[in-house]
Design a protein around this motif. Structure first.
Motif, PDB file in Angstrom:
ATOM      1  N   ARG A  49       0.838  -1.199   0.000  1.00 15.70           N
ATOM      2  CA  ARG A  49       0.000   0.000   0.000  1.00 15.70           C
ATOM      3  C   ARG A  49       0.879   1.257   0.000  1.00 15.70           C
ATOM      4  N   GLY A  50       0.542   2.199  -0.887  1.00 16.52           N
ATOM      5  CA  GLY A  50       1.272   3.452  -0.974  1.00 16.52           C
ATOM      6  C   GLY A  50       2.568   3.378  -1.764  1.00 16.52           C
ATOM      7  N   GLU A  51       2.854   2.220  -2.342  1.00 15.88           N
ATOM      8  CA  GLU A  51       4.103   2.003  -3.062  1.00 15.88           C
ATOM      9  C   GLU A  51       3.804   1.921  -4.560  1.00 15.88           C
ATOM     10  N   SER A  52       4.630   2.559  -5.367  1.00 15.11           N
ATOM     11  CA  SER A  52       4.474   2.431  -6.818  1.00 15.11           C
ATOM     12  C   SER A  52       5.071   1.095  -7.260  1.00 15.11           C
ATOM     13  N   PRO A  53       4.683   0.602  -8.429  1.00 17.15           N
ATOM     14  CA  PRO A  53       5.311  -0.635  -8.924  1.00 17.15           C
ATOM     15  C   PRO A  53       6.833  -0.520  -9.022  1.00 17.15           C
ATOM     16  N   ALA A  54       7.343   0.613  -9.468  1.00 15.31           N
ATOM     17  CA  ALA A  54       8.802   0.783  -9.585  1.00 15.31           C
ATOM     18  C   ALA A  54       9.460   0.754  -8.208  1.00 15.31           C
ATOM     19  N   GLN A  55       8.865   1.413  -7.218  1.00 17.04           N
ATOM     20  CA  GLN A  55       9.410   1.390  -5.854  1.00 17.04           C
ATOM     21  C   GLN A  55       9.420  -0.032  -5.306  1.00 17.04           C
ATOM     22  N   CYS A  56       8.349  -0.764  -5.566  1.00 13.44           N
ATOM     23  CA  CYS A  56       8.260  -2.155  -5.116  1.00 13.44           C
ATOM     24  C   CYS A  56       9.389  -2.982  -5.720  1.00 13.44           C
ATOM     25  N   LEU A  57       9.606  -2.829  -7.001  1.00 11.26           N
ATOM     26  CA  LEU A  57      10.635  -3.616  -7.681  1.00 11.26           C
ATOM     27  C   LEU A  57      12.008  -3.362  -7.067  1.00 11.26           C
ATOM     28  N   ILE A  58      12.321  -2.104  -6.834  1.00 15.84           N
ATOM     29  CA  ILE A  58      13.613  -1.754  -6.234  1.00 15.84           C
ATOM     30  C   ILE A  58      13.737  -2.396  -4.851  1.00 15.84           C
ATOM     31  N   ARG A  59      12.681  -2.304  -4.036  1.00 18.16           N
ATOM     32  CA  ARG A  59      12.690  -2.902  -2.693  1.00 18.16           C
ATOM     33  C   ARG A  59      12.859  -4.412  -2.762  1.00 18.16           C
ATOM     34  N   GLU A  60      12.114  -5.069  -3.646  1.00 15.88           N
ATOM     35  CA  GLU A  60      12.151  -6.529  -3.738  1.00 15.88           C
ATOM     36  C   GLU A  60      13.514  -7.048  -4.197  1.00 15.88           C
ATOM     37  N   TYR A  61      14.161  -6.367  -5.133  1.00 10.29           N
ATOM     38  CA  TYR A  61      15.506  -6.794  -5.554  1.00 10.29           C
ATOM     39  C   TYR A  61      16.474  -6.741  -4.378  1.00 10.29           C
ATOM     40  N   GLU A  62      16.359  -5.700  -3.563  1.00 10.61           N
ATOM     41  CA  GLU A  62      17.218  -5.585  -2.370  1.00 10.61           C
ATOM     42  C   GLU A  62      16.926  -6.711  -1.387  1.00 10.61           C
ATOM     43  N   GLU A  63      15.639  -6.945  -1.094  1.00  9.12           N
ATOM     44  CA  GLU A  63      15.254  -7.943  -0.100  1.00  9.12           C
ATOM     45  C   GLU A  63      15.569  -9.369  -0.545  1.00  9.12           C
ATOM     46  N   GLU A  64      15.295  -9.684  -1.803  1.00  8.71           N
ATOM     47  CA  GLU A  64      15.439 -11.059  -2.281  1.00  8.71           C
ATOM     48  C   GLU A  64      16.872 -11.416  -2.661  1.00  8.71           C
ATOM     49  N   LEU A  65      17.600 -10.448  -3.262  1.00 10.25           N
ATOM     50  CA  LEU A  65      18.897 -10.762  -3.854  1.00 10.25           C
ATOM     51  C   LEU A  65      20.032  -9.841  -3.419  1.00 10.25           C
ATOM     52  N   GLY A  66      19.714  -8.793  -2.655  1.00 11.16           N
ATOM     53  CA  GLY A  66      20.756  -7.862  -2.227  1.00 11.16           C
ATOM     54  C   GLY A  66      21.323  -7.031  -3.357  1.00 11.16           C
ATOM     55  N   VAL A  67      20.531  -6.805  -4.404  1.00  7.00           N
ATOM     56  CA  VAL A  67      20.976  -6.079  -5.588  1.00  7.00           C
ATOM     57  C   VAL A  67      20.232  -4.747  -5.672  1.00  7.00           C
ATOM     58  N   THR A  68      20.974  -3.676  -5.945  1.00  8.22           N
ATOM     59  CA  THR A  68      20.362  -2.362  -6.112  1.00  8.22           C
ATOM     60  C   THR A  68      20.144  -2.110  -7.598  1.00  8.22           C
ATOM     61  N   VAL A  69      18.878  -1.878  -7.961  1.00 10.77           N
ATOM     62  CA  VAL A  69      18.521  -1.661  -9.364  1.00 10.77           C
ATOM     63  C   VAL A  69      17.734  -0.361  -9.510  1.00 10.77           C
ATOM     64  N   ARG A 104      22.728 -12.447  -4.285  1.00  7.43           N
ATOM     65  CA  ARG A 104      22.830 -13.464  -3.236  1.00  7.43           C
ATOM     66  C   ARG A 104      21.438 -14.040  -3.012  1.00  7.43           C
ATOM     67  N   ASN A 105      21.361 -15.264  -2.593  1.00 10.26           N
ATOM     68  CA  ASN A 105      20.072 -15.920  -2.350  1.00 10.26           C
ATOM     69  C   ASN A 105      19.568 -15.582  -0.947  1.00 10.26           C
ATOM     70  N   LEU A 106      19.023 -14.378  -0.783  1.00 11.46           N
ATOM     71  CA  LEU A 106      18.542 -13.940   0.519  1.00 11.46           C
ATOM     72  C   LEU A 106      17.145 -14.486   0.816  1.00 11.46           C
ATOM     73  N   HIS A 107      16.236 -14.328  -0.141  1.00 15.46           N
ATOM     74  CA  HIS A 107      14.869 -14.822   0.030  1.00 15.46           C
ATOM     75  C   HIS A 107      14.398 -15.567  -1.214  1.00 15.46           C
ATOM     76  N   VAL A 108      15.328 -16.215  -1.879  1.00 13.26           N
ATOM     77  CA  VAL A 108      15.029 -17.077  -3.025  1.00 13.26           C
ATOM     78  C   VAL A 108      15.807 -18.376  -2.837  1.00 13.26           C
ATOM     79  N   ALA A 109      15.345 -19.443  -3.482  1.00 14.89           N
ATOM     80  CA  ALA A 109      16.030 -20.732  -3.358  1.00 14.89           C
ATOM     81  C   ALA A 109      17.333 -20.751  -4.151  1.00 14.89           C
ATOM     82  N   ASP A 110      17.351 -20.049  -5.284  1.00 14.17           N
ATOM     83  CA  ASP A 110      18.508 -20.060  -6.163  1.00 14.17           C
ATOM     84  C   ASP A 110      18.360 -18.903  -7.142  1.00 14.17           C
ATOM     85  N   HIS A 111      19.424 -18.571  -7.826  1.00 12.41           N
ATOM     86  CA  HIS A 111      19.368 -17.593  -8.909  1.00 12.41           C
ATOM     87  C   HIS A 111      20.394 -17.995  -9.959  1.00 12.41           C
TER      88      HIS A 111
END
Length: 140
Positions: A49-69, A104-111
């Protein structure tokens, strides 16, 4: 009377890099205990809630893989009906920012980095089928 399906908005990112003279896309495998567990996917997640799709994508890449995009371009929204929910995918092309760590595999099984020409060799959730063909066709 059947209950209406929950609608879920999900931002997903197509991170493209040149690796060993090949155009490659970063994909991640869902953890086996997750919804659609074991499938490969483009990294991303549910829009809060309150997040744009682009903001979400940036957050999720950080949380799941530790990558800044950052997002570079948006693709058309895809709506797909699963038994458990109606999903609206908000896909973006994105790029890794300078100085960002390797995934990095922070919140994913593999990449893995996959040649764009080989994207269809992996099993993605049904909602992603047309998108994966589109991405392959754009990049190859």
């Amino acid at each position: 009377m059947a209950e209406p399906c929950q609608q879920v908005d999900v931002a997903i990112g197509v991170l493209v890099e040149q690796r060993d003279a090949h155009t490659c896309v970063l994909i991640a495998r869902r953890k086996h205990d997750a919804v659609l567990g074991g499938y490969w996917e483009l990294p991303g997640g549910k829009i809060e809630r309150g997040e744009s799709p682009a903001q979400c994508l940036i957050r999720e890449y950080e949380e799941e893989l530790g990558v800044t995009v950052e997002t570079t371009s948006e693709l058309p929204v895809i709506t797909f009906h699963y038994d458990h929910a109606q999903v609206r995918l908000h896909p973006f092309f994105c790029r890794r920012l300078a100085g960002s760590a390797e995934p990095r595999n922070l919140h994913v099984a593999d990449h893995r980095w996959v040649k764009a020409a080989n994207l269809l060799d992996y099993t993605f959730p049904p909602a992603n089928d047309a998108l994966m063909r589109q991405v392959r066709d754009i990049l190859v």
